[in-house]
Enzyme design. Sequence first.
Site, PDB file in Angstrom:
ATOM      1  N   CYS A  73       0.812  -1.285  -0.074  1.00  8.95           N
ATOM      2  CA  CYS A  73       0.039   0.159  -0.085  1.00  8.95           C
ATOM      3  C   CYS A  73       0.910   1.371  -0.063  1.00  8.95           C
ATOM      4  CB  CYS A  73      -0.912   0.136   1.412  1.00  8.95           C
ATOM      5  SG  CYS A  73      -1.767   1.293   1.491  1.00  8.95           S
ATOM      6  N   CYS A 184      -0.155   3.371  -6.677  1.00  5.57           N
ATOM      7  CA  CYS A 184      -1.185   2.630  -5.820  1.00  5.57           C
ATOM      8  C   CYS A 184      -1.413   1.317  -6.382  1.00  5.57           C
ATOM      9  CB  CYS A 184      -2.355   3.535  -6.157  1.00  5.57           C
ATOM     10  SG  CYS A 184      -3.995   2.849  -5.120  1.00  5.57           S
TER      11      CYS A 184
HETATM   12  N1  DGL Z   1      -3.717   0.432  -2.730  1.00  2.00           N
HETATM   13  C1  DGL Z   1      -3.296   1.451  -1.752  1.00  2.00           C
HETATM   14  C2  DGL Z   1      -2.349   2.434  -2.104  1.00  2.00           C
HETATM   15  O1  DGL Z   1      -1.339   1.637  -2.641  1.00  2.00           O
HETATM   16  C3  DGL Z   1      -4.363   1.999  -1.009  1.00  2.00           C
HETATM   17  C4  DGL Z   1      -5.397   2.912  -1.859  1.00  2.00           C
HETATM   18  C5  DGL Z   1      -6.700   3.541  -0.898  1.00  2.00           C
HETATM   19  O2  DGL Z   1      -7.067   2.836  -0.152  1.00  2.00           O
HETATM   20  O3  DGL Z   1      -6.947   4.411  -1.130  1.00  2.00           O
HETATM   21  O4  DGL Z   1      -2.361   3.303  -1.762  1.00  2.00           O
END
Ligand code: DGL
Length: 270
Positions: A73, A184
């Site tokens: 994340c 992301c």
């Molecule tokens: N997939 C995550 C990231 O890479 C979280 C995205 C989210 O929940 O806003 O930031």
Amino acid sequence: MTQQPICLFDSGIGGLTVLKKLINKFPNENYIYFADLARVPFGDKTKEEIKEIASEIIEWLSRFNPKTIIMACNTSSSVLCEQGRINPAPTVPIYGMIKSCAKEIANSNYLKISVWATSLVVENKAYKNSINNLNQKIEVSEIACPKLVPMIESLNTNHKEQSETLQKYINQIPNDSQALILGCTHYPLINEVLQKLIKIKIIDPTDALIKELEKHLIPCTGNKQQISIYATAGEEKLQRFAKLFLCEDVKVNLVKLHKLSSYKALNKIF
Ligand code: DGL
């Protein structure tokens, strides 16, 4: 030591893009994946909230005695700076999504690069600072894409609708950008549609992370791989998606964390 699992976490299905590449590269490892679907999206939360959420998840995952924890994340990685600010301080190595990618870009021939990411990653200037701390000559344009995580989590596969949403963010990429970092872990799930819409190179930071892990991971040998998934909500959706995406029939276990009740979830998606 080598039989210990690799634990990963994300707000939802995004981190499965990291898990999938890890499984391909390190097929003998045991994996535990944690999805905080009760609190998705992370990208519109405050730094303090993410610090609290990620620390709570890391503490919970520590019960599995992991060989390493991966923040699959970018949003958590941008707040916790990959290691330094976790409370209580973990005893296992923690990897995030940003550092290894920034290092690779800083040592590349790129001069202008764009990053798509969540609002909090952009607010933290996470990629810009990490790259420019190593190489000031690279111009980094960070673009917040708040509509993408809810769109991807809704599992809407309508390519026309996806293209329309993507176009708004494509228009914000400077014309002379040489590559786009998907900052992301959800975004690689729409890579197929995106590739039809843009011509510049698309970079998934997971690839740099895997190269980094290859240097440090003590591999699990001769073991039958086990994958377990835990979620704070949306178990059925996650189970269906994991089966489709990972081609693995993994049961998703529901977890109740103490601090969940103080957050409003994106629960329309279940
Ligand atoms: N997939 C995550 C990231 O890479 C979280 C995205 C989210 O929940 O806003 O930031």
